[in-house]
Design a protein around this motif. Sequence first.
Motif, mmCIF file in Angstrom:
data_model
loop_
_atom_site.group_PDB
_atom_site.id
_atom_site.type_symbol
_atom_site.label_atom_id
_atom_site.label_comp_id
_atom_site.label_asym_id
_atom_site.label_seq_id
_atom_site.Cartn_x
_atom_site.Cartn_y
_atom_site.Cartn_z
ATOM 1 N N GLU A 1 0.808 -1.218 0.000
ATOM 2 C CA GLU A 1 0.000 0.000 0.000
ATOM 3 C C GLU A 1 0.847 1.276 0.000
ATOM 4 N N PRO A 2 1.911 1.401 0.838
ATOM 5 C CA PRO A 2 2.705 2.639 0.772
ATOM 6 C C PRO A 2 3.320 2.874 -0.606
ATOM 7 N N LEU A 3 3.815 1.800 -1.207
ATOM 8 C CA LEU A 3 4.416 1.947 -2.529
ATOM 9 C C LEU A 3 3.360 2.280 -3.575
ATOM 10 N N ARG A 4 2.177 1.696 -3.440
ATOM 11 C CA ARG A 4 1.099 1.971 -4.396
ATOM 12 C C ARG A 4 0.632 3.421 -4.284
ATOM 13 N N GLU A 5 0.469 3.924 -3.073
ATOM 14 C CA GLU A 5 0.034 5.312 -2.901
ATOM 15 C C GLU A 5 1.115 6.288 -3.372
ATOM 16 N N ARG B 1 11.051 -10.897 0.891
ATOM 17 C CA ARG B 1 11.098 -10.436 2.275
ATOM 18 C C ARG B 1 10.083 -11.186 3.127
ATOM 19 N N ALA B 2 10.423 -11.374 4.388
ATOM 20 C CA ALA B 2 9.524 -12.081 5.309
ATOM 21 C C ALA B 2 8.273 -11.268 5.593
ATOM 22 N N ASP B 3 8.429 -9.931 5.640
ATOM 23 C CA ASP B 3 7.267 -9.072 5.890
ATOM 24 C C ASP B 3 6.535 -8.707 4.604
ATOM 25 N N HIS B 4 6.914 -9.342 3.503
ATOM 26 C CA HIS B 4 6.314 -9.103 2.177
ATOM 27 C C HIS B 4 6.488 -7.656 1.710
ATOM 28 N N GLY B 5 7.462 -6.964 2.280
ATOM 29 C CA GLY B 5 7.783 -5.617 1.815
ATOM 30 C C GLY B 5 6.817 -4.555 2.241
ATOM 31 N N ARG B 6 6.091 -4.750 3.325
ATOM 32 C CA ARG B 6 5.082 -3.770 3.741
ATOM 33 C C ARG B 6 5.680 -2.585 4.482
ATOM 34 N N VAL B 7 6.927 -2.694 4.969
ATOM 35 C CA VAL B 7 7.536 -1.630 5.777
ATOM 36 C C VAL B 7 8.649 -0.978 4.955
ATOM 37 N N PRO B 8 8.448 0.254 4.467
ATOM 38 C CA PRO B 8 9.484 0.907 3.644
ATOM 39 C C PRO B 8 10.809 1.077 4.365
ATOM 40 N N ALA B 9 10.772 1.287 5.690
ATOM 41 C CA ALA B 9 12.019 1.499 6.424
ATOM 42 C C ALA B 9 12.897 0.252 6.447
ATOM 43 N N ALA B 10 12.314 -0.913 6.163
ATOM 44 C CA ALA B 10 13.087 -2.156 6.192
ATOM 45 C C ALA B 10 13.703 -2.498 4.838
ATOM 46 N N TRP B 11 13.361 -1.752 3.810
ATOM 47 C CA TRP B 11 13.943 -2.022 2.497
ATOM 48 C C TRP B 11 15.433 -1.683 2.519
ATOM 49 N N PRO C 1 10.009 12.307 7.144
ATOM 50 C CA PRO C 1 9.246 11.803 8.293
ATOM 51 C C PRO C 1 7.766 12.165 8.170
ATOM 52 N N GLY C 2 6.926 11.191 8.459
ATOM 53 C CA GLY C 2 5.494 11.408 8.390
ATOM 54 C C GLY C 2 4.889 11.210 7.016
ATOM 55 N N ARG C 3 5.701 10.992 5.987
ATOM 56 C CA ARG C 3 5.181 10.776 4.633
ATOM 57 C C ARG C 3 5.028 9.285 4.350
ATOM 58 N N LEU C 4 4.576 8.972 3.152
ATOM 59 C CA LEU C 4 4.235 7.590 2.808
ATOM 60 C C LEU C 4 5.414 6.635 2.943
ATOM 61 N N LEU C 5 6.593 7.060 2.485
ATOM 62 C CA LEU C 5 7.775 6.199 2.469
ATOM 63 C C LEU C 5 8.790 6.645 3.518
ATOM 64 N N ALA C 6 8.294 7.104 4.645
ATOM 65 C CA ALA C 6 9.188 7.582 5.701
ATOM 66 C C ALA C 6 10.145 6.486 6.129
ATOM 67 N N GLY C 7 11.427 6.844 6.191
ATOM 68 C CA GLY C 7 12.437 5.902 6.635
ATOM 69 C C GLY C 7 13.012 5.027 5.544
#
Length: 722
Positions: A210-214, A254-264, A312-318
């Motif tokens: 969802e973050p990447l799609r938005e 990825r184990a989290d299926h890539g849902r957390v942008p900060a972990a990329w 910070p605070g945006r869609l792909l923060a971190g």
Amino acid sequence: MQGCERSRLTIAGRLCNAHRVQHTKVGLRTLTLEEFLGHPSVTGLVRFGSCEVAACYLDRTARTPPYCKAHLNRFYRARNVPGFDEAHWRRTDKAICTTREASLRGLPDQLVAELLFGLWVRTRQGFRSRPECLRQLYDRLRLHQVQELAEVTDPAAHGHSREQVTMIRAWQRELQLLHMTPETERLKDRWDMVVFGLSGHISFAPILQEPLREAMKIWVYDDLPRRRNKNAVQHARAVIAAVGMLSESLRVQRADHGRVPAAWGRSDILAFTNRMGYFTSTGQITPRRRLAFTRYARRVLLRFRTLGLTAPGRLLAGMPVDFAILPEDMPDEPEDTEAGRDLPDEVMRALCAHLDELETMSSTEIRVATELLIDTGRRPDEINTLPLNCLEQDPDGSDILVYDNHKAYRLGRRLPIGTETAATIRRQQQRVRARFPAVDPARLRLLPRPKVNPEGTKPLAEISSYHRAWVKSLPDLLVPVVVSADDARLTQLVPFDKTRIFPYAYRHCYAQRHADAGVPVDVLKELMDHRLVHTTMGYYRVGEERRREAVDRVTALQFDRHGNRVWRTAQNLLDSEHVRRAIGEVTVPYGVCREPSNVAAGGHACPLRFRCLGCEHYSTDVSYLPDLQAHLADLLRSRERLMSAFEADDWARAQAMPAAEEIQRVRRLIDRVSGDLDNLTAEDRAKIDQAVAVVRRTRTVHLGMPRVGQPLPDVRPVRTLP
């Protein structure tokens, strides 16, 4: 009669039913109609009221039953049906139409407004709506008690005809667009691009996170205004597909299926590039597509940062800094082994010979559009949308085609064209003016759409389907192909692949013809309306194998400066000799130079500049014959001008006068080259001509030799007149 509010029985009659009965009574029966109307006992009567059938606007004939004469007859028939509901019958029965009218009475106000809006849009688009079709449509909507058009999900199931189904679908579409805006559309996962002034749809479903799609929605919304051509939607889809592959890689890696942008991180980029390499090796995607998708993904990730989406605070923060595709991650540029998409001369001659059949299968506009594509090399949409007044003349009387380059958003472009092409345009202009004499010429199109175009202001939509059907109907188009058999090279005629014949291929043919005619690449760039020379060169490049074969044949007819033929014992050049020709010689006017210092300086270190015919390092071959002939014409023209009444000092005239030895040398060289060509057989001469065309189209070096200005060559293929 005058003063009576009740409706008369017939249109021709003058009496209502009550007065007709009164006229038949004893004492009045013998009176004429005029005497009856003037009798003191005959007075006007008050109307009974309107017919209570919702769709009817006529007056009832009696107080009860409260219906007009026509609906009264229908009522008597309908009440005999078991389960008859009079109230429902009043709401749904058809109107009584005495003329070519369609009644909207009895329909909800919301539906009436929608139907009137749809009818207005349809009329504005140039469609004609038949009253009998509209009447049946309104009656069915009334019968099913439809409240608004959105309720009609399956018009065919309600008994509507094909024409009515088309109208309902079109009106529903227009009503949807009426309430849509770019601001509301950008929030959806599937965009209707008509809202953005384009066509088609864009789906963001391939992007799973969802973050990447938005974030991708923000990127597309930001990129669309900079894409001012019809390819904007296709480009956005391609970029979304590339990011979708990156998204799929994140999901499976990825184990989290890539849902957390900060972990990329960098490992995810490596997984993506390796995944693309695997798909390429297994044939799932082509090397060119791999390169394009990698470029798209790299550009999008960089743009995410410039748009501030990683703050910070945006869609792909971190999102980490190392989650980026670096230059060294890019795959190599795939080698271009295509010989371009131009069509052989034999195919072009056959197509031009069958243009009459194209006109028979389609229309005159389709034929003219095809002719202009062949003659001008413009893109199909640039020809289809030409205005009627697209032909102008330069001060010297030369014809100019004025068109719009929609792809690069460059309007009012001017292209020199030949007299025959201009004549084709003028004949079409006359046809259009004869077809639409009352319309302002500034609004007309040169190639108006044949249907749904009452004023001639709508251009041709496309010609691809007609062109494809025409090409398929043609007999086999045979082209010569060189094959090897028993250690010998033979020329055979084989059928040409018709799938390579499409409207855009004529643009490549246009570039190829001009390149073969010796038009410099910088001039050809302007003719093609390209911004970069590299783009132009892609339209007439040939494969290395074809180029080597052409060089082999041309080198067999090589001459030194005295006109002596340089005989070769080998049938083909060695690989080392091909390399030597590439790095051990430099192109000079009318031939090549092999003097080492001049070669090292790129042809700019010769003390005998423009006097190559007097140098031992100079040689030429048959491919330079047109240049030698043009040079001889320049020399003779210059000599005649200097020998005439040309005001100049003697010393200046003597230095500028072409040397007789040079003229004699050029003539002798031309005679020797032409003589050897004349001694060839017809088949060998055809092979040499083809090889010369290949060699000349790859020769782009022009050293700026002073020349008398020459007009563009006439390379229009011959064809029959329409």
